[in-house]
Design an enzyme around this catalytic site. Structure first.
Site, short mmCIF file in Angstrom:
data_model
loop_
_atom_site.label_atom_id
_atom_site.label_comp_id
_atom_site.label_asym_id
_atom_site.label_seq_id
_atom_site.Cartn_x
_atom_site.Cartn_y
_atom_site.Cartn_z
N LYS A 1 -28.30 -18.09 -22.25
CA LYS A 1 -27.05 -18.13 -22.55
C LYS A 1 -26.24 -17.13 -21.51
CE LYS A 1 -28.64 -18.60 -27.21
NZ LYS A 1 -30.20 -19.09 -26.59
C1 LIG Z 1 -30.49 -20.05 -27.72
C2 LIG Z 1 -31.52 -21.21 -26.79
C3 LIG Z 1 -32.48 -22.40 -26.97
C4 LIG Z 1 -31.07 -22.94 -27.92
O1 LIG Z 1 -29.59 -23.72 -27.59
P1 LIG Z 1 -29.09 -23.86 -28.41
O2 LIG Z 1 -27.62 -24.44 -27.72
O3 LIG Z 1 -29.08 -22.92 -29.27
O4 LIG Z 1 -29.24 -25.10 -29.50
C5 LIG Z 1 -32.89 -22.50 -25.71
N1 LIG Z 1 -33.55 -22.34 -25.41
C6 LIG Z 1 -33.62 -20.57 -25.46
C7 LIG Z 1 -34.27 -20.35 -24.40
C8 LIG Z 1 -32.60 -19.87 -25.51
O5 LIG Z 1 -32.19 -18.51 -25.55
#
Ligand SMILES: *Cc1c(COP(=O)(O)O)cnc(C)c1O
Length: 496
Positions: free
Chosen positions: A113
């Site tokens: 993120k």
């Molecule tokens: C948010 C997240 C995901 C999923 O990603 P999306 O974009 O919501 O599909 C997978 N792994 C981790 C560690 C995340 O923080």
């Protein structure tokens, strides 16, 4: 450069500029903003292969954020991809057991993120200036664990903004929770809700859709925006690392120019994999987009059957950031395979809201050939972490392990052994307990931070700053509310 405007997935007319779409987050009709067309890369792969991460970011983002000046965009990029990342490469790649793990967790909060949330605050404040916004911007976010902390870190003490994060009180890892409730910054608020992530996300969407509240907020000098992956200011920066990964493989002569690769993405809200899909549409030689789910396998069932059905048990897994039954960003794909038809999309989304289920037409389903979906059980995920560590010494987190398992299944099923990039979405330090349990049960009885020290010993990877910081940090947020009290909580925080 050709200007790109953004349409809502739920109604025709009134396209907005990129900066307006970023400010709004969600369209007033409840739809998501989508670019009216996907731009093609205007530099060759060879040219891109000579660039730094920041330079590639500029080449990709300028094509989407066409109302930003060159200087505005360069400033945003420079502020985002700096020493907050513990590696100059920003997104390094590690080869293990025949696949390329694209490590997207070297930012401030050690999950992928950060790739988008370190730039979103700058895109947003720039957008506010460009549009003469006088109100204070209130970022409202629902998190399954990682978005919350990354958004808090990105927006903490950013002038003209406040941030409110809702997380499922019993649905995040201990380290994730500790990271959030210790967040500093006088403009930050963190609240646990008695409910799951979907409850939190639905609550936030309702608050966004509340016109009366919006008018009242405006009177009081506030307006909402979103840091969730529904904001195109999140989506666009995520396209960058797929381009970067490809040209890096090219530069290192691991692939030929134009050779197709497969991309594997551990998926929850469908933002990360949608960014890979956009990268493909821009001309990046990607073949299959491999969508990996955990036991909350709504997407796997959807790709298999064409029916999206969220009416099922919500499973709490060791990959909590993927514990999601309503993948918001899928709407952007649905809109597209419906021939960019907002009415058809709206019909399906209404069915989802009302009955929790919809089925796409055969014609739409035929357009999903780029995607392959599968899932990994809890046991398979844990075994994968164990086996990869055993055979290579490389330690991956639970989310990445889901992707890795699904890639194994894909290989076995299809024999398609094109070079594969696996999006490695979190540091194993963020999910230390589950990771260490998978490696050896002798760790089961140890405390969270003792496990951190052991992980460092066995992986020979230094403990990230993000973890060191929370060892001793005091808890400063301890509020909990019911899922139907979210609006009230927001108003209390704002003092209105
Ligand atoms: C948010 C997240 C995901 C999923 O990603 P999306 O974009 O919501 O599909 C997978 N792994 C981790 C560690 C995340 O923080």
């Amino acid at each position: 450069m050709m200007e790109i405007l953004y349409n809502s997935t739920r109604s025709k007319g009134n396209p907005v500029k990129a900066s307006e779409a970023i400010l709004k987050g969600l369209s007033e009709d409840g739809g998501l903003f989508v670019p009216e067309r996907i731009p093609a890369l205007d530099k060759t792969l060879e040219e891109l292969s000579e660039m730094t991460y920041g330079q590639v970011a500029y080449e990709v983002m300028k094509l989407y954020l066409t109302d930003f000046t060159q200087q505005e965009l360069l400033d945003c990029i420079a502020k985002a991809y700096d020493e907050k990342f513990d590696t100059e490469e920003i997104a390094p790649m590690v080869e293990a057991d025949g696949a390329y793990y694209l490590e997207l967790f070297h930012g401030a909060t050690i999950a992928f993120k950060d790739m988008a949330l370190s730039i979103l605050p700058h895109l947003l404040t720039t957008s506010a200036k460009k549009n003469q916004v006088k109100n204070e911007i209130v970022i409202l976010t629902a998190t399954s664990g990682d978005t919350g902390k990354a958004a808090l870190a990105g927006f903490a003490d950013v002038e003209g903004t406040r941030i409110i994060v809702f997380y499922p009180k019993n649905g995040v890892s201990p380290i994730q929770e500790k990271q959030m409730v210790t967040q500093k910054g006088k403009n930050t608020y963190v609240v646990g809700i008695h409910g799951n992530f979907d409850d939190a996300q639905t609550g936030v969407k309702q608050i966004f859709g509340d016109r009366e509240l919006a008018a009242y907020m405006d009177e009081k000098g506030f307006q909402f925006s979103s840091a969730n992956s529904i904001n195109i200011g999140r989506l666009v920066p995520q396209i960058v690392y797929y381009v970067y990964a490809y040209v890096k493989l090219l530069k290192e002569e691991r692939i030929q120019n134009g050779e197709k690769i497969n991309v594997v993405v551990p998926t929850g809200n469908f933002g990360n994999i949608l960014a890979a899909f956009y990268a493909k549409q821009m001309g990046l030689p990607i073949d299959k987009l491999i969508c990996a789910s955990n036991e909350n396998k709504v997407l796997y069932d959807f790709f298999r059957t064409g029916t999206y059905d969220k009416n099922r048990e919500f499973v709490l897994t060791t990959s909590p950031s993927m514990d999601i039954l309503i993948s918001s960003n899928l709407e952007r794909l649905i809109y597209r395979i419906a021939g960019n038809d907002p009415d058809k999309n709206k019909e399906l989304m209404s069915a989802l809201t009302q009955g929790g289920i919809y089925t796409i037409t055969d014609e739409m389903k035929a357009q999903l050939v780029d995607f392959y979906g599968n899932y990994a059980s809890e046991e398979e995920t844990s075994t994968k972490i164990h086996d990869l560590y055993d055979s290579t010494g490389y330690v991956i987190d639970t989310h990445t392990a889901v992707a890795s398992c699904v890639y194994d299944k894909y290989l076995k099923e299809t024999g398609d052994d094109k070079p594969a990039v696996i999006a490695s979405t979190a540091s194993p330090y963020k999910f230390t307990r589950s990771v260490m349990n998978a490696i050896d049960h002798k760790y089961d009885s140890m405390g969270d931070f003792e496990l951190v020290d052991r992980l460092s010993e066995i992986s020979k990877v230094e403990i990230p700053k993000a973890i060191e910081e929370i060892r001793t940090a005091p808890v400063v947020h301890n509020q909990v509310c019911e899922k139907n009290e979210m609006k009230k909580t927001v108003m209390e925080f704002l003092g209105i």
